[in-house]
Design an enzyme around this catalytic site. Structure first.
Site, PDB file in Angstrom:
ATOM      1  N   LYS A   4       0.847  -1.187   0.000  1.00  0.00           N
ATOM      2  CA  LYS A   4       0.000   0.000   0.000  1.00  0.00           C
ATOM      3  C   LYS A   4       0.890   1.248   0.000  1.00  0.00           C
ATOM      4  O   LYS A   4       1.884   1.317   0.731  1.00  0.00           O
ATOM      5  CB  LYS A   4      -0.913   0.011   1.223  1.00  0.00           C
ATOM      6  CG  LYS A   4      -1.951   1.123   1.172  1.00  0.00           C
ATOM      7  CD  LYS A   4      -3.007   0.985   2.258  1.00  0.00           C
ATOM      8  CE  LYS A   4      -4.078   2.046   2.086  1.00  0.00           C
ATOM      9  NZ  LYS A   4      -5.121   1.991   3.118  1.00  0.00           N
TER      10      LYS A   4
ATOM     11  N   LYS B 245       2.146   3.336 -12.548  1.00  0.00           N
ATOM     12  CA  LYS B 245       0.726   2.958 -12.483  1.00  0.00           C
ATOM     13  C   LYS B 245      -0.113   4.073 -13.088  1.00  0.00           C
ATOM     14  O   LYS B 245      -0.173   5.184 -12.558  1.00  0.00           O
ATOM     15  CB  LYS B 245       0.303   2.686 -11.042  1.00  0.00           C
ATOM     16  CG  LYS B 245      -1.106   2.099 -10.928  1.00  0.00           C
ATOM     17  CD  LYS B 245      -1.391   1.633  -9.515  1.00  0.00           C
ATOM     18  CE  LYS B 245      -2.748   0.952  -9.413  1.00  0.00           C
ATOM     19  NZ  LYS B 245      -3.012   0.466  -8.042  1.00  0.00           N
TER      20      LYS B 245
ATOM     21  N   CYS C 137      -3.780   7.832  -8.275  1.00  0.00           N
ATOM     22  CA  CYS C 137      -4.830   7.833  -7.250  1.00  0.00           C
ATOM     23  C   CYS C 137      -5.893   8.868  -7.633  1.00  0.00           C
ATOM     24  O   CYS C 137      -5.582  10.036  -7.849  1.00  0.00           O
ATOM     25  CB  CYS C 137      -4.240   8.179  -5.888  1.00  0.00           C
ATOM     26  SG  CYS C 137      -5.467   8.182  -4.553  1.00  0.00           S
TER      27      CYS C 137
END
Length: 432
Positions: free
Chosen positions: A79, A210, A172
């Protein structure tokens, strides 16, 4: 199609697969230790199977990752680690779910933020996990602030602790973009390129980027990552959403003291989006890809690999059903590969890519013709007739002796097969 090939000059360590049976008393699924069949190449790295925990709640502590490895997961992405000075305070509640009639998960929204653990905590856990699980892939997801030096510092620290690769979280979708990071970076190709270069220059382990799906063209970001020196791509992060509104309180969900905010959408409903974006990335850049989005079964993973992914990451399905889903995923993938005569997931990578063509390139000479069920088999529910009448070409007729097709009206759309409640309408193919 624009394509970029990258040969990295970084020094790589030895294979993560170790010789011998170093179980350390751990429980292992039979297919996890089965030589060859599930072993997967991810760029310069090798892992026991293609299933990796995605960065998120299931990888929020070393203890949790340890249990996942014991259960049979091939790897884990921690995480997201952030500078200790970055304040992380989560909302409560912070999840909402779209469920089917039987309680099965269809879609999931979360507004959770990054890791609540310190950098030093993760440095210690990385060392411990790599000592006890040398064959499992351990990737550190990192996010600095708007100062690139904070990203470099994190990257160097997790590399020195022993992680196998780094994943840059520039995707995110909630909370962090308001602070100028997360998707605020991932939606800007120049920022993706510069940040990737900044981190790649200071570490010798693979750097994955990502990517966010909340963008017009994800390939623009993929190209920028390559130009910045990335070793691989992770795609996709969650999709920005508002899951729904409570019609009694008029509040979006999840309701936090009467208010809410847009969050990240995950779960089975986003798999088609992830598959499409992974296929586009795979046809655009020559980098290994970790496919993410709506994976909960071995079949889902196989689809991603067939479209160019080297491995897959899973989060929401674990939150919903636990780490134990890996046993069926490992078993199912191994059985599928064996039945098809393949030796590894690597053998099917990208096998379906050549079958994706531009709309105008697909043949218009092929037509599907529905074939009504035999008399007495049809339940006569009439659903197909209604669908064809109001959403198709009004080509179906329910007669006393059963369903018939008016071939002069039928256009071969296939809607009737999809809505048939018994699945007894079949089809035949003919050329025009």
């Amino acid at each position: 199609m624009f394509r970029i090939d990258l040969v990295s000059g970084k020094t790589r360590g030895a294979s993560l697969i170790q010789n011998g049976n170093n179980n350390r008393g751990r429980e292992r699924d039979q297919f996890m230790t089965m030589p060859g069949i599930l072993q997967t190449r991810l760029g310069s790295l090798t892992l026991p199977n293609p299933f990796i925990l995605a960065s998120g709640p299931p990888s929020a502590s070393g203890e949790m990752i340890r249990r996942a490895f014991q259960t049979g997961w091939g790897g884990a992405v921690i995480k997201t680690i952030h500078p200790d000075g970055m304040e992380i305070r989560d909302l409560s509640p912070r999840f909402a779910a779209w469920k089917g009639p039987k309680g099965d998960l269809l879609g999931f929204e979360n507004v959770e933020l990054l890791s609540k653990r310190t950098v030093s905590y993760w440095e210690s856990e990385i060392r411990s996990l790599k000592q006890d699980f040398p064959e499992n892939l351990l990737i550190a997801s990192i996010m600095g602030d708007t100062d690139p030096a904070t990203w470099q510092d994190l990257a160097v620290r997790v590399e020195n602790a022993g992680c196998d690769a780094i994943e840059l979280n520039v995707s995110c979708p909630h909370g962090m973009p308001e602070a100028g990071v997360g998707a605020a970076i991932g939606q800007n190709a120049d920022m993706v390129r510069n940040l990737t270069r900044t981190v790649s220059e200071v570490v010798g382990i693979p750097v994955y980027v990502k990517l966010t799906p909340n963008i017009t063209d994800i390939c623009t970001s993929a190209r920028a990552a390559v130009e910045g020196g990335a070793d691989g791509i992770s795609a996709i992060n969650s999709v920005q959403c508002i899951l729904g509104i409570d019609l009694e309180t008029l509040t979006p969900v999840p309701s936090i003291n009467g208010s809410s905010t847009a969050g990240g959408y995950s779960g089975p409903a986003i798999r088609p989006i992830g598959l499409k974006m992974v296929s586009e990335i795979a046809r655009t850049v020559s980098l290994p890809i970790m496919g993410i989005g709506g994976i909960g079964r071995w079949q889902d993973a196989a689809e991603y690999i067939l479209l160019g992914a080297s491995a897959v990451q899973v989060c929401t399905a674990v939150m919903w059903n636990g780490y134990g889903i890996i046993r069926a995923m490992n078993r199912g993938m191994a059985e599928y590969l064996t039945q098809k005569g393949y030796n590894s997931p690597d053998d099917i990578r990208g096998a379906a890519l050549s079958r994706i063509e531009p709309h105008q390139a697909i043949s218009r000479t092929i037509r599907m013709q529905p074939v009504p069920p035999e008399p007495g088999v049809c339940s006569r529910c009439g659903r197909c007739v209604t669908a064809c009448r109001d959403g198709g070409y009004d080509a179906l007729i329910m007669k006393p002796d059963g369903l018939t097709v008016d071939e002069s009206r039928c256009d071969g759309c296939g809607l009737c097969l999809l809505v048939c409640s018994t699945g007894t309408i079949t089809s035949r193919i003919h050329s025009t």
